[in-house]
Design a protein around this motif. Structure first.
Motif, short mmCIF file in Angstrom:
data_model
loop_
_atom_site.label_atom_id
_atom_site.label_comp_id
_atom_site.label_asym_id
_atom_site.label_seq_id
_atom_site.Cartn_x
_atom_site.Cartn_y
_atom_site.Cartn_z
N MET A 1 40.17 -33.84 -63.47
CA MET A 1 39.51 -35.00 -62.90
C MET A 1 38.03 -35.01 -63.25
N PRO A 2 37.74 -35.17 -64.54
CA PRO A 2 36.34 -35.11 -64.98
C PRO A 2 35.52 -36.30 -64.48
N VAL A 3 34.26 -36.03 -64.20
CA VAL A 3 33.28 -37.06 -63.87
C VAL A 3 32.18 -36.98 -64.93
N ILE A 4 31.92 -38.11 -65.58
CA ILE A 4 30.99 -38.12 -66.70
C ILE A 4 29.85 -39.08 -66.40
N GLU A 5 28.64 -38.61 -66.60
CA GLU A 5 27.47 -39.48 -66.44
C GLU A 5 26.80 -39.63 -67.79
N ILE A 6 26.63 -40.88 -68.22
CA ILE A 6 26.00 -41.17 -69.50
C ILE A 6 24.65 -41.83 -69.26
N HIS A 7 23.58 -41.11 -69.56
CA HIS A 7 22.23 -41.68 -69.48
C HIS A 7 21.91 -42.32 -70.82
N MET A 8 21.53 -43.60 -70.81
CA MET A 8 21.21 -44.27 -72.07
C MET A 8 20.18 -45.35 -71.83
N LEU A 9 19.49 -45.74 -72.88
CA LEU A 9 18.52 -46.83 -72.75
C LEU A 9 19.24 -48.12 -72.39
N GLU A 10 18.63 -48.92 -71.54
CA GLU A 10 19.25 -50.17 -71.11
C GLU A 10 19.27 -51.19 -72.25
N GLY A 11 20.08 -52.20 -72.10
CA GLY A 11 20.07 -53.28 -73.07
C GLY A 11 21.39 -53.48 -73.81
N ARG A 12 22.35 -52.59 -73.58
CA ARG A 12 23.66 -52.81 -74.22
C ARG A 12 24.39 -53.92 -73.47
N ASP A 13 25.10 -54.77 -74.22
CA ASP A 13 25.84 -55.85 -73.58
C ASP A 13 27.18 -55.34 -73.06
N LEU A 14 27.87 -56.24 -72.35
CA LEU A 14 29.11 -55.84 -71.70
C LEU A 14 30.16 -55.36 -72.69
N GLY A 15 30.23 -55.98 -73.85
CA GLY A 15 31.21 -55.58 -74.85
C GLY A 15 31.00 -54.13 -75.28
N LYS A 16 29.76 -53.74 -75.48
CA LYS A 16 29.47 -52.35 -75.89
C LYS A 16 29.83 -51.38 -74.76
N LYS A 17 29.53 -51.79 -73.53
CA LYS A 17 29.87 -50.91 -72.41
C LYS A 17 31.38 -50.73 -72.27
N LYS A 18 32.10 -51.82 -72.43
CA LYS A 18 33.57 -51.73 -72.36
C LYS A 18 34.09 -50.76 -73.42
N ALA A 19 33.58 -50.92 -74.63
CA ALA A 19 34.02 -50.04 -75.72
C ALA A 19 33.63 -48.60 -75.42
N LEU A 20 32.44 -48.41 -74.90
CA LEU A 20 31.97 -47.06 -74.62
C LEU A 20 32.88 -46.32 -73.64
N VAL A 21 33.16 -46.95 -72.49
CA VAL A 21 33.96 -46.24 -71.49
C VAL A 21 35.41 -46.06 -71.96
N LYS A 22 35.88 -47.01 -72.73
CA LYS A 22 37.25 -46.88 -73.26
C LYS A 22 37.34 -45.72 -74.26
N ASN A 23 36.38 -45.68 -75.16
CA ASN A 23 36.42 -44.67 -76.22
C ASN A 23 36.09 -43.26 -75.69
N VAL A 24 35.14 -43.17 -74.78
CA VAL A 24 34.81 -41.86 -74.23
C VAL A 24 35.97 -41.34 -73.38
N THR A 25 36.59 -42.22 -72.62
CA THR A 25 37.74 -41.79 -71.81
C THR A 25 38.85 -41.24 -72.72
N ARG A 26 39.11 -41.94 -73.80
CA ARG A 26 40.16 -41.47 -74.71
C ARG A 26 39.79 -40.11 -75.32
N ALA A 27 38.53 -39.97 -75.71
CA ALA A 27 38.07 -38.71 -76.30
C ALA A 27 38.22 -37.55 -75.31
N VAL A 28 37.89 -37.82 -74.05
CA VAL A 28 38.00 -36.78 -73.02
C VAL A 28 39.47 -36.42 -72.78
N CYS A 29 40.31 -37.42 -72.69
CA CYS A 29 41.73 -37.18 -72.41
C CYS A 29 42.38 -36.38 -73.53
N GLU A 30 42.09 -36.76 -74.77
CA GLU A 30 42.69 -36.05 -75.90
C GLU A 30 42.17 -34.61 -76.01
#
Lengths: 64, 64, 64, 64, 64, 64
Positions: free
Chosen positions: B1-30
């Motif tokens: 049950m990992p908890v991940i905090e990503i600190h990043m500069l603001e300004g990414r749009d919703l599409g990038k955030k969606k991709a980010l959490v989807k891709n990082v979740t997959r990377a963690v699961c695999e």
């Protein structure tokens, strides 16, 4: 390659923030013998509604 | 049950955030062999006034 | 220059940790369009005595 | 009442840690105009197996 | 002298935050046998665009 | 789905930790009107060499 997070009440102006990251970076470099380029600092500002001591939010108190 | 905090500069749009959490979740699961339902990700956005490297805030620099 | 902290239960071997930081870094770079050199990852391992869900420590449960 | 968390590679001796918290506290107090008694510092040490840059753990690299 | 950070979705009003820090402080003091004056709590609010479970942001879901 | 991190000095036994996560979870659920299953708590223990107040490490002081 230290990473430093500073939680503090919001409201400091840009000049204070510049001084803060400059001075803390120098203190870290001198104390740990690392190069400035390796040091990252995250300023995490809290509103007075989001910080508490002794069970009381800061917005419920008078002074900082 | 990992908890991940990503600190990043603001300004990414919703599409990038969606991709980010989807891709990082997959990377963690695999990598860790855990199920997606157990993974939580916190995006912690920083303004350029609140992030520094080498003793200098990002708002004092030109590029990302 | 993202900084990522991954909280997870302890016990993963070095091979899994290597895969984790490699895969998460790639996922972040592809999603946010940043260079790998800018990405730092902190693995923060928790013992089963130090992680709880639903008010119960993991050392009091059977499975991961 | 700032709270500061310093993530750094493990291995510093007690003398370096004493100097670090003393010097960082002074830098914070001078920069933000707060009293030393209000400053707390958490040192969060990482093993070289638990810290990565550019997708590679520090235990896979030579130098700090 | 515990320091507690609570990550939660944004949107709670001041009354709920007051109750939260009061009740959590009491729970910590009773459980660890420390004095309220030593307990600090940071509320870290996340927008639904910045919190994900199972690879999906909360703004993409219906309910809390 | 709150995520709570509690930084505290090391040395509490399992019984105290069990009480802590149980009581804090209840306090959070009652205050925020969330279900226990959604609450995760990370206990982050610090040695007295790794925690400082007023510029002094706890290992340099007498009492907690």
């Amino acid at each position: 390659m230290p990473v430093i997070e500073i939680h503090m009440l919001e409201g400091r102006d840009l000049g204070k923030k510049k001084a803060l990251v400059k001075n803390v970076t120098r203190a870290v470099c001198e104390s740990l013998d690392v190069k400035p380029e390796t040091v990252r600092i995250i300023l995490s500002e809290m509103s007075r509604e989001n910080y508490a001591a002794a069970g009381t939010l800061f917005c419920e108190k008078q002074s900082l």
